[in-house]
Design an enzyme around this catalytic site. Sequence first.
Site, mmCIF file in Angstrom:
data_model
loop_
_atom_site.group_PDB
_atom_site.id
_atom_site.type_symbol
_atom_site.label_atom_id
_atom_site.label_comp_id
_atom_site.label_asym_id
_atom_site.label_seq_id
_atom_site.Cartn_x
_atom_site.Cartn_y
_atom_site.Cartn_z
ATOM 1 N N GLU A 283 9.996 -60.743 -64.058
ATOM 2 C CA GLU A 283 11.284 -60.535 -64.351
ATOM 3 C C GLU A 283 11.603 -60.701 -65.839
ATOM 4 O O GLU A 283 12.424 -59.963 -66.533
ATOM 5 C CB GLU A 283 12.307 -61.430 -63.636
ATOM 6 C CG GLU A 283 13.367 -60.829 -63.395
ATOM 7 C CD GLU A 283 14.431 -61.629 -62.292
ATOM 8 O OE1 GLU A 283 14.214 -61.386 -61.075
ATOM 9 O OE2 GLU A 283 15.055 -62.661 -62.658
ATOM 10 N N HIS A 304 -12.043 -63.067 -48.901
ATOM 11 C CA HIS A 304 -12.459 -62.058 -47.705
ATOM 12 C C HIS A 304 -11.413 -60.915 -47.229
ATOM 13 O O HIS A 304 -11.190 -60.371 -46.449
ATOM 14 C CB HIS A 304 -12.492 -62.732 -46.681
ATOM 15 C CG HIS A 304 -13.368 -64.039 -46.612
ATOM 16 N ND1 HIS A 304 -14.772 -63.988 -46.459
ATOM 17 C CD2 HIS A 304 -13.002 -65.506 -46.975
ATOM 18 C CE1 HIS A 304 -15.370 -64.948 -46.723
ATOM 19 N NE2 HIS A 304 -14.186 -66.036 -47.217
ATOM 20 N N LYS A 416 21.939 -55.316 -58.207
ATOM 21 C CA LYS A 416 23.047 -56.564 -57.856
ATOM 22 C C LYS A 416 24.383 -55.568 -57.705
ATOM 23 O O LYS A 416 25.129 -55.714 -56.906
ATOM 24 C CB LYS A 416 23.339 -57.662 -58.622
ATOM 25 C CG LYS A 416 22.084 -58.611 -58.450
ATOM 26 C CD LYS A 416 22.654 -59.762 -59.339
ATOM 27 C CE LYS A 416 21.430 -61.058 -59.011
ATOM 28 N NZ LYS A 416 21.756 -62.074 -59.924
#
Length: 448
Positions: A283, A304, A416
């Site tokens: 951010e 793995h 937002k």
Amino acid sequence: MIRIDYTNVMAETIGERDGILREELLSFRHFVVETHSRIQKEKERKFYFAKLPYQDTEYIKIVAQEIREKFDYFVLIGIGGSSLGAQMLFESLKGINHNIFNRPKFFIMDNVDPDKFKAIMDIIEIEKTCFNVISKSGSTVETIANFAIILDVLRSELSERWNQHLIFTTDPEKGFLRKFGSENNIKMLDIPSHVGGRFSVLSPVGLFPAAVLGIDIDQLLEGAKKMDLICSIEEHIEHNPAYLIALTHYIANMRRGKTISVMMPYSEKFSSFVDWYRQLWAESLGKDGLGQTPVKALGTVDQHSQIQLYRDGLRDKIITFIQIEKRESDFKIPENIPEDINYLSGHTLHEILNKELLGTKAALIKSKVPNITISLDRISPYNIGMLIYLYEMATGFSGYLYKINPFDQPAVEEGKNFTYALMGREGYKHKLEEFEELYKERYKIEIQ
Ligand code: PA5
């Protein structure tokens, strides 16, 4: 103690195509000296996070003690920079057993996922729960939505005592939470005005939940102070850990094409530290077409799962390992085990973990993948305080390297604003029109 080993990002170890030349690193010295003095001047404003280690923690500790005495459950309502820091402190310094053996039990309502909300509500008992609502802006949809439901539950179940179950951590002057808190006599903690969400873990945002959980917050700040001291006096790249982290990543990114920064702790307790780092790096630095994508991995589990790609896939990664030198407990592989597997006899789990890390690093060196190792002598509030400050300063300094502002997040605000428009918030009608223009579902496939 924290040790940073950057041998494996250097050209000497992995060659010039992928590694950094020492002269190249040192060629930034004038830039570093100049930026260093700019940072010292900015500590009253943009770099205010650097002042947090010196705050007085008495009030935080007093309120936290009251909560510890009065409540069995402590729920943090907040998201992003308002929750990731506390989650990281909880998981690294308390761990998954905390809620089984201790009180207050701790939960985080960050998402607006009804399944998660229900799961928490099924466990807690309202009359024994304190809710800490954390939001700098006081208006983030997820936080306000979760809070609104909790407010209704508190009012209906506890009548006039409802406000004693709430603590707000918010901007000292602005926003809905500040206003509502003042009108309703709710206890409040201040987030200093100049400190933004992802740089706020060492403010009451992270310190208060940590103190409620019994974490030594003064030790956290002592560690941060130590790192501030080193970073404030050292202008030399090779002696300033924050500038070193920033520069190695910047050169790897901009000159060697390492667009991905993997953080891979060999410690389960550090899993949330990577979530915190991911937000900070992404951010803050993901702007103007620049920035590195932070990726989370866990040793040994992801050996793995991911190492094949890291060694043999696109040559676009720089990896940071986190290693813990001493553990509070360890377990030995017994002697009386079948012969086929007795090469493990007498070794401990901690030893295997660290040997696996060494093996992975050797394999990466062979494939010329740049990697840095940060070693902590043990997991402690002091060391974590150092690490937090280290990454905050490295991020702030990186802003100057990329020539972007690391302290804003305009691209997050856009999403937002569209959400506010979709939820019918007053003043956002123009965003709804823009949304309808932008968003079309043209191509679809549906299977019943
Ligand atoms: O770093 C940031 O500023 C953001 O990630 C915020 O922390 C997040 O959006 C939550 O904002 P607020 O604390 O205002 O609710």
